[in-house]
Structure formats: C-alpha cells, structure tokens
Design a protein around this motif. Structure first.
Motif, PDB file in Angstrom:
ATOM      1  N   ALA A  75       0.826  -1.213   0.000  1.00 51.25           N
ATOM      2  CA  ALA A  75       0.000   0.000   0.000  1.00 51.25           C
ATOM      3  C   ALA A  75       0.864   1.268   0.000  1.00 51.25           C
ATOM      4  N   VAL A  76       1.980   1.200   0.754  1.00 49.83           N
ATOM      5  CA  VAL A  76       2.879   2.358   0.767  1.00 49.83           C
ATOM      6  C   VAL A  76       3.564   2.523  -0.582  1.00 49.83           C
ATOM      7  N   SER A  77       3.946   1.381  -1.199  1.00 55.17           N
ATOM      8  CA  SER A  77       4.626   1.412  -2.498  1.00 55.17           C
ATOM      9  C   SER A  77       3.709   1.950  -3.571  1.00 55.17           C
ATOM     10  N   ASP A  78       2.389   1.458  -3.556  1.00 63.02           N
ATOM     11  CA  ASP A  78       1.446   1.913  -4.592  1.00 63.02           C
ATOM     12  C   ASP A  78       1.120   3.408  -4.435  1.00 63.02           C
ATOM     13  N   ALA A  79       1.369   3.958  -3.261  1.00 59.56           N
ATOM     14  CA  ALA A  79       1.096   5.385  -3.071  1.00 59.56           C
ATOM     15  C   ALA A  79       2.023   6.250  -3.926  1.00 59.56           C
ATOM     16  N   GLY A  80       3.152   5.692  -4.337  1.00 58.59           N
ATOM     17  CA  GLY A  80       4.071   6.445  -5.172  1.00 58.59           C
ATOM     18  C   GLY A  80       3.652   6.514  -6.606  1.00 58.59           C
ATOM     19  N   LYS A  81       2.566   5.856  -6.997  1.00 55.59           N
ATOM     20  CA  LYS A  81       2.108   5.876  -8.385  1.00 55.59           C
ATOM     21  C   LYS A  81       1.279   7.134  -8.683  1.00 55.59           C
ATOM     22  N   GLU A  82       1.219   8.019  -7.729  1.00 49.42           N
ATOM     23  CA  GLU A  82       0.461   9.249  -7.996  1.00 49.42           C
ATOM     24  C   GLU A  82       1.073  10.019  -9.163  1.00 49.42           C
ATOM     25  N   SER A  83       2.417   9.861  -9.313  1.00 43.22           N
ATOM     26  CA  SER A  83       3.112  10.534 -10.418  1.00 43.22           C
ATOM     27  C   SER A  83       2.726   9.991 -11.769  1.00 43.22           C
ATOM     28  N   GLU A  84       2.145   8.782 -11.762  1.00 42.43           N
ATOM     29  CA  GLU A  84       1.720   8.150 -13.013  1.00 42.43           C
ATOM     30  C   GLU A  84       0.266   8.499 -13.334  1.00 42.43           C
ATOM     31  N   GLY A  85      -0.334   9.320 -12.539  1.00 47.42           N
ATOM     32  CA  GLY A  85      -1.712   9.746 -12.809  1.00 47.42           C
ATOM     33  C   GLY A  85      -2.759   8.970 -12.037  1.00 47.42           C
ATOM     34  N   GLU A  86      -2.370   8.090 -11.113  1.00 50.02           N
ATOM     35  CA  GLU A  86      -3.365   7.325 -10.333  1.00 50.02           C
ATOM     36  C   GLU A  86      -3.814   8.149  -9.125  1.00 50.02           C
ATOM     37  N   SER A  87      -5.005   7.873  -8.759  1.00 54.54           N
ATOM     38  CA  SER A  87      -5.556   8.467  -7.534  1.00 54.54           C
ATOM     39  C   SER A  87      -5.143   7.565  -6.371  1.00 54.54           C
ATOM     40  N   VAL A  88      -4.417   8.145  -5.376  1.00 57.96           N
ATOM     41  CA  VAL A  88      -3.918   7.346  -4.242  1.00 57.96           C
ATOM     42  C   VAL A  88      -4.062   8.142  -2.952  1.00 57.96           C
ATOM     43  N   LEU A  89      -3.876   7.420  -1.802  1.00 60.41           N
ATOM     44  CA  LEU A  89      -3.805   8.075  -0.505  1.00 60.41           C
ATOM     45  C   LEU A  89      -2.318   8.083  -0.130  1.00 60.41           C
ATOM     46  N   ASN A  90      -1.704   9.223  -0.304  1.00 62.59           N
ATOM     47  CA  ASN A  90      -0.260   9.327  -0.149  1.00 62.59           C
ATOM     48  C   ASN A  90       0.170   9.627   1.280  1.00 62.59           C
ATOM     49  N   THR A  91      -0.708   9.657   2.226  1.00 63.71           N
ATOM     50  CA  THR A  91      -0.371   9.960   3.613  1.00 63.71           C
ATOM     51  C   THR A  91      -0.105   8.707   4.459  1.00 63.71           C
ATOM     52  N   VAL A  92      -0.218   7.571   3.892  1.00 59.99           N
ATOM     53  CA  VAL A  92      -0.019   6.312   4.648  1.00 59.99           C
ATOM     54  C   VAL A  92       1.451   6.064   4.795  1.00 59.99           C
ATOM     55  N   LYS A  93       1.836   5.371   5.933  1.00 61.11           N
ATOM     56  CA  LYS A  93       3.212   5.047   6.212  1.00 61.11           C
ATOM     57  C   LYS A  93       3.282   3.584   6.643  1.00 61.11           C
ATOM     58  N   PRO A  94       4.495   2.954   6.502  1.00 55.34           N
ATOM     59  CA  PRO A  94       4.620   1.558   6.932  1.00 55.34           C
ATOM     60  C   PRO A  94       4.381   1.409   8.434  1.00 55.34           C
ATOM     61  N   GLY A  95       3.699   0.362   8.831  1.00 56.13           N
ATOM     62  CA  GLY A  95       3.379   0.104  10.241  1.00 56.13           C
ATOM     63  C   GLY A  95       2.201   0.875  10.757  1.00 56.13           C
ATOM     64  N   GLN A  96       1.614   1.688   9.937  1.00 50.14           N
ATOM     65  CA  GLN A  96       0.450   2.479  10.342  1.00 50.14           C
ATOM     66  C   GLN A  96      -0.813   1.638  10.227  1.00 50.14           C
ATOM     67  N   LYS A  97      -1.802   1.985  11.048  1.00 48.01           N
ATOM     68  CA  LYS A  97      -3.106   1.306  11.001  1.00 48.01           C
ATOM     69  C   LYS A  97      -4.166   2.305  10.562  1.00 48.01           C
ATOM     70  N   ILE A  98      -5.172   1.780   9.938  1.00 48.11           N
ATOM     71  CA  ILE A  98      -6.287   2.578   9.456  1.00 48.11           C
ATOM     72  C   ILE A  98      -7.586   1.810   9.739  1.00 48.11           C
ATOM     73  N   SER A  99      -8.605   2.541  10.152  1.00 52.52           N
ATOM     74  CA  SER A  99      -9.897   1.888  10.443  1.00 52.52           C
ATOM     75  C   SER A  99     -10.602   1.505   9.148  1.00 52.52           C
ATOM     76  N   LEU A 100     -11.550   0.616   9.300  1.00 48.89           N
ATOM     77  CA  LEU A 100     -12.318   0.166   8.124  1.00 48.89           C
ATOM     78  C   LEU A 100     -13.114   1.329   7.561  1.00 48.89           C
ATOM     79  N   ARG A 101     -13.698   2.159   8.439  1.00 49.34           N
ATOM     80  CA  ARG A 101     -14.469   3.295   7.942  1.00 49.34           C
ATOM     81  C   ARG A 101     -13.545   4.262   7.152  1.00 49.34           C
ATOM     82  N   ASP A 102     -12.377   4.537   7.691  1.00 45.05           N
ATOM     83  CA  ASP A 102     -11.463   5.456   6.980  1.00 45.05           C
ATOM     84  C   ASP A 102     -10.970   4.849   5.672  1.00 45.05           C
ATOM     85  N   ALA A 103     -10.761   3.523   5.683  1.00 47.04           N
ATOM     86  CA  ALA A 103     -10.306   2.873   4.447  1.00 47.04           C
ATOM     87  C   ALA A 103     -11.387   2.956   3.391  1.00 47.04           C
ATOM     88  N   LEU A 104     -12.666   2.731   3.762  1.00 48.97           N
ATOM     89  CA  LEU A 104     -13.765   2.811   2.789  1.00 48.97           C
ATOM     90  C   LEU A 104     -13.946   4.284   2.329  1.00 48.97           C
TER      91      LEU A 104
END
Length: 743
Positions: free
Chosen positions: A453-482
């Motif tokens: 997920a952290v690696s795919d966040a770097g594809k924003e430069s390729e024109g993909e829509s991503v969440l670039n604020t995620v970091k390794p070892g971080q947790k996210i709730s199901l509601r925030d992920a949806l």
C-alpha cells in the motif's frame, strides 16, 4: 282231552276229603301224569276253540258250570280212565320233566291209600313251597303262531272232605260263588293280536295250618267251589303275534308283568330245599306299540342337541352364531330373508359406524388448526395516467434511471460493456461491507498498512488516484479505508482492502465476479479491485442494479453522501461527485480514464406521498473534456428530471376493506386500511398492491381493531406500507367447520 278226565281232575282237586299220603315215587308219578294230562287237555281245548271260533270250554263266566261245547251238559263228574292216565304219563315223560323230590321232613313210607295223584302231590310238597299247586302247569297260553308257552301258577289246596255230589242243576250252578275255580286260568282272554291277555293279581296264599287241615267252610260250600282261588295267579303275560323278544330296556306294564307266587312260611320245619328249575321258559315279547326305553341317559330339555345333518351325523364345521344362539335358547334360527339379512347387517354395522364417527369427530375437533392467511380483496395494481416521461439524456455514451421499488423510469444508448474506471470501486466497497458489516457511527476493525500500500502510493506521479499519507506500520480503520476508496478514489487502499478481505487480490476479484452474477449483472467483468484496468467493463443498467443494493447499506450511504473526507493525518479530500449534497444526491461513485471517459453512478432521494423514493442512475462514456465535469453536469440534469416526474395518487382510503383473514376452514374476517394509501409513480407506470402479515403470525382469534398485517404498494426503499386491522372479531372455526374439513 275227554270231558270225563277233566271233570275227574276237578272233582279231586275240589273235594273236601282228607288227603292221603303216598310214597315219594307214587307222588312224583302222579304229578307227572297230572301235568301231562293237563297239557293234553289244553291242546285239545285250543284245537276245539280254533275249530268253533269260540274262546274254548274254559272261557265261561264266573259262577257258571262248564258245559261241553257240543252237548252243553255239565262235565263235573269224575271219570278217569286208565288209558288216559297212561297216555298222560307218556306225555309227561316226553316233555322231559323230572319228578319232584320228596321233602326231607316226611317219611317215604307214609300210606297214600285213598288219595288221588293230585292229593298225593299236595301232601308231598316240599316245606316252604305252596302245597296247593295242582294246576301250576295249566298256566299255558298258546299264541296263534302255534307255540305253546306255559306259566307256572300256584295250585289249589284240596279240601279235607269231598262233596257228596257235584251240583248238576243250572240253578245251583248259577248261585254258586266263583271263589274256587281251579281252572280259571284257562279262561284267559286273548287280545285281538292273538296273544293271551294276562290275568290280574295272584290268589290268596293259604297258611301252614290251613294247608295241613281241611277247613270246615269247605263242606258248607257248593260242590265245585273252594274257599281260596289258587289259580288266580295263573295269568301269563301276553305274547305278541310277532314272536320277537321284548327289548331289554323296555319297562314292564302292570298287565305285562308275570306273577310270582311267594308262599307263606309253613309251621312244619323244613329242610333246605334244592333250587327248583323253571318248568318251561317263557319268552315274552312286548305287545306292538310299547315305547322303548331310551338307550342313554335322558337329556334335559334345557340342553339342546347339536344340529344334525341330513344323514344324522354331526356337522363338520362350527355352527353359525345364530345356530349356537338357537341351541342355547332351544329355539331354531329364523329363516334367512333379504329383510332379515339387511336388519342383521344394520345391527352389526351400526355400533361400529357410530364408534368410527365418534373417533372421527374427536380427531377432527382436536386436530391442529391451519394457520390463518391474509388475502387481498382490493385491486392488485394501479396504473398512472399519461405518457411515459422523457429525460434529458446526453448525446453520447449510455445511461439508465430507476426508482427503487417502482421500476425503470428511462434509459438511453446501447447497453454494451464498456470500461467503467473507478466506478468499479463500488463493488469493492460493497463486497467488504458484505463480508465485514459496519454499523452506522462505528469505525470498524483496524487494518494494517502493508508495504504494498505504501509502495502503490508512489504511483500518484503516473496519474493514479492514491492516498499518499499512509506510512509503513500504520493502522487505518475500516471506515477510513472505505472513505479513502469512495471519496478521493485511492487505488492503493482499494487493493489493500482486497488483500485484507481475501488474502489476495486475485481471490477477491473472483468474489467480485461471483457477486455480479448473483445480482444479475450479466454484462459486467471485473479484472481488478480499483477499476484502473481497461479490461474491467460493465453497462449503465448493470451498474444501476449494483447501486440500488449498495444504497441499502446505511454505513456506505453515510460515506458516499459526504462532499469531503479528512484522513487520519488530517488531510482533507474532496468528493469528485459534485452532485452531493445538492438536490438530494447521496452518491455514489465517479470514474474516469482516458479510455473509459467520464462515468458516474449516482443516487438521489425525493419525499412524496409520505414516502422517500430512491432514484438510482448511471451515465457512462462521456468523453467531452473535462470529462469528469461533463459527466457530473449531465447526471445532474437527469436526476432533477427524474425527481420531477414522480407523482402520487390515493388508491385506498382509510377504513376501506382491502382484504380478509382466512382461517383455512372456510371462515373469513375482513380487514381494513388504517390510513389512506397513496401510490407513487409516473405517467404510464403500473404499480402493484399486496397484503402481507408484516412478519407476524396471525392469531386464530382476536378482537376487532387488532393489527394483523400491512398493505404495500410497489417495492424497494420507496415502497408504500400501510397497516391493516380486523374490522370485526376474529373467532376460531366452528365445531362443524372442524368436522367437515379435509386434508
């Protein structure tokens, strides 16, 4: 036999002279001669009787002297000839009789002078036996068949002194009593069948003194008479003409019973006498008509005999019940008739049928009652007037609009599979919430942010829509992920949820396609969880089907109707669906790529007729730049037009009977609507009405006004629902209804 011989015998027997004692040999010889003479006389008398057709010379009335059958003169004078005596002796010898033995108490040398053979026999009789039986052998009855049968009778006792002369005068004979008739036995009356009729009771037996001494009364009596009747016993039993012996068990009548002489005890001591042999055996056959004695013990009248067959044998099989009853009651069974048979069958079957009816009634009364059901009596549908509405569709691509529960309001373009871009993330969110339900207001489980997920966040430069604020070892709730997937359309978080749900993206993609088939999305294929790949294709119509199901999840609606979302890092992200929060828009998802163009799956609501109607629509293939703004603008026009075409109409008034409760046994109770029922639709639309129990079990009995169900119009989120109640009391089925129910 000659009359003189008979008269002589009578004179000797009836005279009153003192008996002389003879030697034993002479007494025996005299006895034999006397028997032979009497037998000859009887035979001669029978022959004379048969010739003249009369009863014989002896058959004279009592008190009269006998007369010859030819001359009519008296034959009482004694005239015995020597040749007659000799012939009599020969006849006695020929008969086989033995001379009687001399009694032990008397001497054999006693003088016997002056006595006749009869007197000597009387004097020499053994002690204990009657001494006056000179005519015992005379008791002979000769039946018509020619066989003479004799019966022994007691002899007449001779008197001490003979009378001077027999009375010859008829007058003297008539006046003389019939007390002393030594030959009375000869006057037996023969019955019509030829057998001699037996006489009456035996004569009086003389005592010992009377036998030893002559009575004085004998001299006073007329000649030919005597004081006793020694021959009264000589009445032989009648013998039938058939000559057959009487049955053993047949009872003897008084007239058939033979007389037996029982002598009185003599004063003279007597030595034991040898047993005497019977003179001549007499075979007595009972007269015809005498009933036979029963061969076995008499059965009582209360014990019926078993039924006999035609041949007299016992029946082979068991008797019928009526026959046994007839035997017990000693009454024969009544004859069988059709009426009697029918009555008997009625008597037999009536109790059984009555018992079966009672059992049937009890079972029917206590059987479980069927569950009551609601049945609609109002019209099952309602059609709105007017022509079908026309929506403002774009000039390219394809689109489709439906009102949930009411149907399709409009569609345009060819419904063929096209790339849909990020619109595919709607299926990703739906699948995650389906497998991991999230209640409204909750954040749900925490999900680890992996390296991918952290690696795919770097594809924003390729024109993909991503969440670039995620970091390794971080947790996210199901509601925030949806929220990250549905609002800023983050591809890296969509792939993260796929791996978290199914351990791999491939497994999750397979679930997506399976769910599409379940929803009837026939023209849809998913190849990735984000929709970035152009191989993920679908149609506007298929996406509307998915949109309606997604809007039924409140947690998802709460996310898609937000105009923006703030991530855990505090960064705010706007919703690319610019329809929300205007015009009642509540989502759903945008998607755009160079190949797919601008695409939007949207939903809006409208309050009408007391209901909230859900409008779901999709517009695909908008390539006019900016493509995302173009698709939002076109979709807004379609949403506003669809909301404007909705209208309502009252189809049922409050209190109207809309249905009935059926108890399953023919009984019904009407139900009424509790308020006005309004149908929502558009011109040319036909909506359906239905009556259901609203998930509650109907009672078998209830009071009037009890709510028992609801009336519905349409389906889906905008379905109209109105409660219905009982118009009158609901009662259990009657007893008659319970008895007559089938099945």
């Amino acid at each position: 036999m000659k009359p003189d011989a008979k008269s002589e015998t009578k004179s000797e027997a009836g005279s009153g002279a003192k008996p002389e004692v003879k030697a034993p040999a002479e007494a025996a010889a005299g006895d034999d001669r006397l028997k032979a003479a009497v037998a000859a006389w009887v035979a001669n008398a029978d022959d004379s009787e048969g010739a003249d057709g009369t009863a014989g010379s002896d058959a004279v009335e009592p008190g009269k002297t006998r007369e010859s059958a030819k001359s009519g003169k008296s034959t009482d004078k004694p005239s015995v000839k020597s040749d007659t005596v000799k012939s009599d002796a020969k006849a006695a010898a020929a008969s086989g009789e033995k001379p009687a033995e001399a009694p032990a108490g008397k001497s054999a040398a006693e003088p016997a002078a002056g006595k006749s053979g009869a007197e000597a026999k009387a004097a020499d009789a053994p002690a204990g036996k009657p001494v006056d039986r000179p005519t015992a052998v005379f008791g002979v009855v000769k039946p018509k068949n020619g066989t003479a049968e004799t019966a022994e009778a007691p002899a007449k006792k001779p008197t001490d002194k003979p009378t001077d002369k027999p009375t010859d005068k008829p007058s003297d004979r008539a006046s003389a009593p019939a007390a002393d008739r030594p030959t009375a036995v000869f006057g037996a009356v023969k019955p019509k069948n030829g057998a001699a009729k037996p006489a009456g009771a035996p004569a009086k037996k003389p005592s010992g003194d009377e036998a030893a001494k002559p009575t004085d009364k004998a001299a006073d009596k007329p000649s030919g008479t005597s004081g006793d009747q020694p021959t009264a016993l000589l009445k032989a039993p009648a013998v039938p003409a058939t000559g057959k012996a009487r049955p053993k068990d047949t009872a003897d009548s008084d007239s058939e019973r033979t007389s037996q002489f029982v002598p009185l005890k003599s004063d003279t001591p007597a030595a034991p006498a040898a047993p005497a042999k019977p003179a001549i055996p007499v075979s007595v056959t009972p007269p015809t008509g005498v009933p036979k004695a029963p061969a076995e013990a008499e059965r009582t009248k209360q014990t019926p005999l078993p039924p006999q067959s035609a041949a007299g044998a016992e029946p082979a099989g068991p008797a019928a019940p009526l026959d046994l009853l007839a035997q017990l009651t000693n009454t024969p069974p009544p004859p069988e008739t059709p009426v009697r048979t029918a009555v008997r069958r009625v008597k037999i079957w009536t109790p059984l049928v009555a018992l079966l009816l009672i059992i049937f009634c009890v079972v029917q009364a206590f059987r479980p009652l069927p569950d009551p059901t609601l049945k609609l009596t109002a019209s099952k549908s309602y059609s709105f007037d007017g022509a079908k509405p026309s929506l403002p569709w774009p000039t390219e691509g394809q689109g489709h609009v439906e009102v949930s529960g009411l149907g399709t309001m409009g569609s345009f373009g060819e419904q063929k599979p096209v790339p849909i871009g990020s619109v595919a993330k709607t299926m990703t969110a739906y699948m995650v919430l389906k497998n991991h339900p999230l209640k409204q207001g909750e954040n749900g489980p925490m999900i680890d942010i992996d390296a991918k997920a952290v690696s795919d966040a770097g594809k924003e430069s390729e024109g993909e829509s991503v969440l670039n604020t995620v970091k390794p070892g971080q947790k996210i709730s199901l509601r925030d992920a949806l929220s990250a997937v549905m609002i800023p359309s983050a591809n890296n978080i969509a792939r993260l949820l796929a791996r978290w749900d199914s351990q791999s993206e491939e497994a999750f993609i397979k679930k997506m396609n399976d769910t599409a088939k379940d929803l009837g999305m026939k023209n849809t294929t998913y190849t990735d969880a984000s929709g970035l790949m152009e191989t993920t294709v679908s149609t506007a119509e298929d996406q509307v089907k998915l949109g309606k199901k997604a809007m039924e999840i409140p947690a998802l609606v709460a996310i898609t109707k937000l105009p923006s979302w703030k991530d855990p890092s505090g960064t705010t992200h706007r919703n690319y669906n610019t329809l929300v929060p205007f015009d009642g828009a509540i989502g759903i998802k945008t998607g755009s790529t160079t190949k797919a163009g601008g695409n939007l799956l949207f939903a809006g609501q409208k309050e009408i007729g007391g209901t909230t109607q859900l409008i779901v629509a999709a517009v695909l293939g908008q390539h006019k730049a900016p493509i995302i703004d173009t698709v939002n603008a076109v979709s807004k026009k379609v949403l506003i037009a669809a909301q404007g075409d909705l209208r309502d109409h009252k189809v049922v008034k409050k209190g109207d009977v809309v249905g009935r409760v059926d108890d399953g046994l023919g009984g019904t109770t009407p139900v009424v609507a509790t308020k006005d029922v309004t149908a929502v639709g558009w011109s040319g639309l036909t909506v359906s009405l239905a009556l259901n129990d609203a998930g509650r079990k109907l009672p078998h009995s209830a009071k009037a006004g009890t709510e028992v169900g609801q009336l519905t119009v349409g389906s889906g989120p905008g379905q109209v629902r109105v409660p219905v109640t009982l118009k009158k009391d609901l009662a259990e089925p009657s007893f008659g209804s319970k008895l007559t129910r089938l099945g």
